[in-house]
Motif scaffolding. Structure first.
Motif, PDB file in Angstrom:
ATOM      1  N   SER A 690     -80.047  15.993 -24.957  1.00 33.09           N
ATOM      2  CA  SER A 690     -78.959  15.237 -25.560  1.00 33.09           C
ATOM      3  C   SER A 690     -79.161  13.756 -25.248  1.00 33.09           C
ATOM      4  CB  SER A 690     -77.612  15.709 -25.024  1.00 33.09           C
ATOM      5  OG  SER A 690     -77.499  15.391 -23.639  1.00 33.09           O
ATOM      6  N   ILE A 691     -78.413  12.908 -25.922  1.00 29.30           N
ATOM      7  CA  ILE A 691     -78.521  11.465 -25.684  1.00 29.30           C
ATOM      8  C   ILE A 691     -78.194  11.154 -24.232  1.00 29.30           C
ATOM      9  CG2 ILE A 691     -77.547   9.210 -26.291  1.00 29.30           C
ATOM     10  CD1 ILE A 691     -77.133  10.253 -29.119  1.00 29.30           C
ATOM     11  N   ARG A 692     -77.170  11.833 -23.712  1.00 28.62           N
ATOM     12  CA  ARG A 692     -76.774  11.584 -22.317  1.00 28.62           C
ATOM     13  C   ARG A 692     -77.867  12.034 -21.359  1.00 28.62           C
ATOM     14  NH1 ARG A 692     -71.157  14.067 -20.822  1.00 28.62           N
ATOM     15  NH2 ARG A 692     -70.532  12.404 -22.255  1.00 28.62           N
ATOM     16  N   LYS A 695     -81.083   9.782 -20.785  1.00 28.28           N
ATOM     17  CA  LYS A 695     -80.911   8.574 -19.959  1.00 28.28           C
ATOM     18  C   LYS A 695     -81.506   7.322 -20.616  1.00 28.28           C
ATOM     19  CE  LYS A 695     -80.696  11.049 -15.550  1.00 28.28           C
ATOM     20  NZ  LYS A 695     -79.233  10.863 -15.452  1.00 28.28           N
ATOM     21  N   ARG A 697     -79.858   5.200 -22.268  1.00 29.14           N
ATOM     22  CA  ARG A 697     -78.931   4.097 -22.007  1.00 29.14           C
ATOM     23  C   ARG A 697     -79.245   3.417 -20.681  1.00 29.14           C
ATOM     24  NH1 ARG A 697     -72.367   4.212 -22.720  1.00 29.14           N
ATOM     25  NH2 ARG A 697     -71.971   2.096 -21.967  1.00 29.14           N
ATOM     26  N   LEU A 703     -77.408   0.790 -25.594  1.00 28.40           N
ATOM     27  CA  LEU A 703     -76.529   1.775 -26.208  1.00 28.40           C
ATOM     28  C   LEU A 703     -77.178   2.307 -27.476  1.00 28.40           C
ATOM     29  CD1 LEU A 703     -73.642   3.083 -26.228  1.00 28.40           C
ATOM     30  CD2 LEU A 703     -72.942   1.167 -27.677  1.00 28.40           C
ATOM     31  N   ASN A 716     -73.051   5.656 -34.625  1.00 29.86           N
ATOM     32  CA  ASN A 716     -72.326   5.925 -33.372  1.00 29.86           C
ATOM     33  C   ASN A 716     -72.343   7.417 -33.023  1.00 29.86           C
ATOM     34  OD1 ASN A 716     -71.606   3.198 -33.104  1.00 29.86           O
ATOM     35  ND2 ASN A 716     -69.805   3.473 -34.405  1.00 29.86           N
ATOM     36  N   GLU A 718     -72.485  11.056 -31.115  1.00 33.18           N
ATOM     37  CA  GLU A 718     -71.878  11.549 -29.873  1.00 33.18           C
ATOM     38  C   GLU A 718     -72.958  11.715 -28.804  1.00 33.18           C
ATOM     39  OE1 GLU A 718     -68.744  11.896 -29.390  1.00 33.18           O
ATOM     40  OE2 GLU A 718     -68.093  11.513 -31.450  1.00 33.18           O
ATOM     41  N   SER A 719     -72.569  11.577 -27.534  1.00 30.40           N
ATOM     42  CA  SER A 719     -73.533  11.624 -26.433  1.00 30.40           C
ATOM     43  C   SER A 719     -74.143  13.006 -26.247  1.00 30.40           C
ATOM     44  CB  SER A 719     -72.863  11.176 -25.135  1.00 30.40           C
ATOM     45  OG  SER A 719     -71.760  12.016 -24.834  1.00 30.40           O
ATOM     46  N   HIS A 720     -73.478  14.050 -26.765  1.00 25.69           N
ATOM     47  CA  HIS A 720     -74.012  15.412 -26.599  1.00 25.69           C
ATOM     48  C   HIS A 720     -74.957  15.814 -27.734  1.00 25.69           C
ATOM     49  CE1 HIS A 720     -71.273  16.709 -29.777  1.00 25.69           C
ATOM     50  NE2 HIS A 720     -70.288  16.086 -29.141  1.00 25.69           N
TER      51      HIS A 720
END
Length: 744
Positions: A690-692, A695, A697, A703, A716, A718-720
């Motif tokens: 996932s984006i989160r 890492k 960021r 971002l 935009n 979602e982080s998941h």
């Protein structure tokens, strides 16, 4: 008396009967074409053909010369109306995409048309005019087609309309250059360069003087002007500029276009456009009918092959060059193809240029009817070409090599990246603009003074002294602005504080001062003998440097008046909005969001400004964009201009809120370049996460603002969201950190 009246009636009879025949034929043709849902321009052309001398089964026009005069008036009013729809600010708003598209198309088509003319063994001037006529698309036909097909709101339509604006401007320039080439009968690089300089000089003077005086005139006399008087004044201003343009060797159409664009900046532009429309429609109809009168069936049969060849060149060449230009400007493949096929015709400007060639007697008689025939055919094909855009784009995406399609996607993503101007670029642009603008104004005042002021006073005892003194007074504010005014202070201070790249700025500073002294010397030398000129020069320089504050005050007053007129239309809309929005005892107040504020990037819902301070936000002004009554999901950006509504207490509370959230910058900080960069995901380290979890960021100090996947864009995300192979990530972050990610 009766004989006089009878004689006048006899003289007017052919003119009146011809006008009646034209309008009757045009009216019938327009009704038929309206029922058939075809462009009205074609109806006018067919009406002209029926009323012309080449069609024997219908009454013919008797006084052709009068119709030609009316047609020239029609061109003037067509260009005046086009100017009313055009604002100089629009040119800035269309940006580089439309400019690159239009320029690429014109260069390619001028070359293609000229080559086709030479291959058909036409004369050089015929080939040059042919190339220019094939390079300009039809604004009237495209806009009408967009309305009928309901595609005006689609994204590609904005690029097409922007390209049309740029084309119209370049067409005006090419008309001036064609006139110069036609008179000299040769293509001289030096003459071409001088013609461009002359055009830039007069356009600048006319625009500056027009914006300075015309809006003021209309504003001061607004309470006196009825609709009838306003129409007369507007047409008088148009014809005044036509006379000025003709007197300096430019086409009347250019003068009409310039005055229209000047009036377009006033608050009464829409009203004037509405009043002028019937006049434009009447004389425009006469112009298009006069074009149709030149259609000769025998000529079309004789030149059927060139008509067919030029039609193919127009449709394929316009489509190809516009598509390539749009791709070069960074547009996606689909939008580029849609843009290209929409611009695949010629129209009213081609007729105007053909009329120019015929009036200058430099083009052959067969060229006009050929261009009319090509225009008629491409007008019929335009709706079908626009409808073909989307299927053709889908077909090309499937058939083109996958590597090509991905390269286009990558290039488009790169072109959308945020471009940050350096301090040196900002300073150089500001300095060059000030030097060119004020030099043109000073030269114009000196020339006008020498031509009109000096002959008026030279018979008096101290005529030359009086003329020189008045001229120096008139140019003194502009001399101060040219040589002493501080420009781009933030950028210049940054360059001097860092001691980097100061050389070009220092050169320009000394050049500005030297140029100012040169103009002073030029003035006194023009009005005095050499011996007296030296003493006058010393006196003028001393006076010039002794009163900088007075000169500054005078210049700023002039500049403020110009800017007030230039922005009058926007200011009026804002005031109207404020008047409508202001409630009871509340009032409007405007604040700028500091670049270092904590609230940047947050939505209004997250900030809960209304709950904390009690104010309401009326609008947010972001550059050229105004967001009226923003929603709770609207984010705040650096240097946003926020207009709020509230009582004195609430406004003070909001101001305090902004001050509390402003961050004091450290005394010494390392500068970082924050950019929007696209990353093509090939690294296995990120795929399947996932984006989160990736890492990204943390690694880029940025971002993830968007993902492009299989030609679709997710804004935009979602982080998941799970990352997949060949995803294109749009990341806002530090340029150096992003580079390290790309290299890995």
């Amino acid at each position: 008396m009766l004989l006089t009246v009878g004689s006048a009636t006899t003289n007017l009879q052919p003119l009146i009967s011809d006008l009646g025949l034209i309008l009757m034929t045009a009216g019938i043709a327009v009704l038929i074409f309206k029922i058939l849902k075809q462009p009205l321009v074609l109806g006018y052309l067919i009406a002209g053909f029926l009323a012309g001398s080449h069609f024997d089964f219908f009454p013919s026009i008797k006084d052709v010369h009068s119709i030609e005069v009316w047609a020239e008036i029609g061109i003037v009013f067509l260009l005046f109306s086009l100017g009313l729809e055009f604002s100089f600010k629009k040119l800035v708003k269309v940006g580089g995409t439309a400019s690159i598209t239009a320029t690429s198309q014109i260069i390619f088509m001028v070359f293609a048309g000229f080559t086709a003319g030479q291959l058909m063994s036409w004369k050089i001037m015929d080939s040059i005019f042919l190339g220019v006529m094939l390079s300009i698309s039809s604004t009237t036909i495209i806009l009408k087609t967009f309305d009928e097909l309901g595609v005006k709101a689609q994204k590609f339509a904005g690029n097409v309309i922007g390209a049309l604006i740029v084309q119209d401007i370049l067409a005006i320039l090419m008309m001036v250059l064609l006139s110069t080439i036609a008179v000299s009968q040769q293509f001289s690089g030096s003459e071409l360069f001088l013609s461009v300089l002359k055009l830039i000089f007069f356009l600048t003077i006319w625009f500056v003087a027009g914006i300075f005086f015309v809006p003021t005139l209309l504003k001061k006399t607004k309470h006196l002007l009825s609709d009838e008087m306003l129409l007369i004044v507007s047409l008088a201003l148009c014809l005044l500029m036509v006379i000025l343009a003709s007197n300096v060797g430019f086409s009347p159409a250019l003068g009409a276009f310039i005055m229209g664009s000047i009036i377009a900046e006033t608050t009464q532009a829409e009203h004037i456009e509405h009043l002028v429309k019937p006049v434009k429609d009447l004389f425009g109809a006469v112009f298009f009918v006069s074009v149709g009168m030149l259609i000769n069936p025998d000529t079309l049969i004789e030149y059927a092959l060139p008509v067919a060849l030029l039609t193919i060149i127009t449709i394929t060449g316009q489509s190809f060059s516009s598509t390539v230009g749009s791709l070069l400007a960074g547009q996606p493949l689909k939008q580029s193809v849609q843009t290209g096929v929409s611009l695949s015709q010629i129209g009213e400007f081609s007729f105007i240029i053909a009329t120019l060639g015929a009036s200058l007697h430099v083009t052959s008689d067969f060229l006009y009817p050929i261009i009319v025939a090509v225009s008629a055919i491409t007008t019929f094909t335009t709706p079908y070409m626009v409808a073909l855009g989307t299927p053709l784009a889908i077909y090309l995406e499937k058939k083109l090599p996958r590597k090509w399609v991905k390269s286009i996607q990558d290039y488009s993503a790169n072109a959308d990246a945020i471009k940050i101007m350096t301090s040196l670029q900002i300073a150089l642009r500001a300095y060059l603009f000030q030097i060119i603008l004020h030099s043109i104004i000073i030269i114009a005042i000196i020339l006008l003074s020498g031509k009109y002021l000096l002959p008026f006073v030279q018979e008096t005892e101290f005529g030359h002294t009086i003329a020189a003194f008045i001229t120096l007074i008139l140019v003194s504010p502009f001399l101060w602005a040219l040589s002493l005014r501080k420009i781009a202070t933030e950028a210049v201070n940054e360059l001097f504080s860092t001691k980097k790249q100061r050389g070009p700025i220092m050169i320009l500073i000394f050049f500005r001062i030297g140029l100012g002294l040169f103009f002073i010397g030029f003035i006194v030398n023009n009005f005095f003998s050499p011996a007296t000129a030296v003493l006058s020069l010393i006196f003028a320089i001393i006076a010039y440097f002794s009163f900088p504050k007075r000169l500054q005050k005078r210049y700023l007053t002039i500049e403020q008046h110009f800017l007030s007129n230039f922005n009058e239309r926007e200011i009026s809309k804002t005031k109207h909005l404020r008047k409508d929005l202001t409630p009871w005892d509340g009032h409007m107040a405007t604040f700028d969001i500091a670049p270092s504020s904590n609230i940047i990037g947050k939505t209004l819902n997250e900030l809960r400004i209304r709950e904390k301070t009690g104010i309401n936000i009326a609008f947010i002004k972001r550059g050229e964009i105004t967001i009226n009554m923003p929603s709770r999901n609207e984010r705040l950006f650096p240097k946003d201009e926020v207009c709020v509504i509230g009582t004195d207490t609430q406004v003070k509370k909001f101001k305090k809120y902004l001050n509390q959230n402003e961050i004091e910058p450290p005394e010494e900080s390392e500068q970082t370049d924050i950019v929007l960069q696209h990353l093509k995901l090939k690294n296995l380290e990120y795929i399947g996460k996932s984006i989160r979890e990736s890492k990204i960021r943390e690694k880029t100090n940025g971002l993830v603002v968007g993902i492009e996947r299989d030609g679709k864009r997710i804004l935009n995300p979602e982080s998941h969201l799970i990352l997949e192979e060949n995803d294109i990530l749009w990341v806002v972050g530090d340029k150096k950190l992003l580079s390290s990610i790309i290299q890995n």
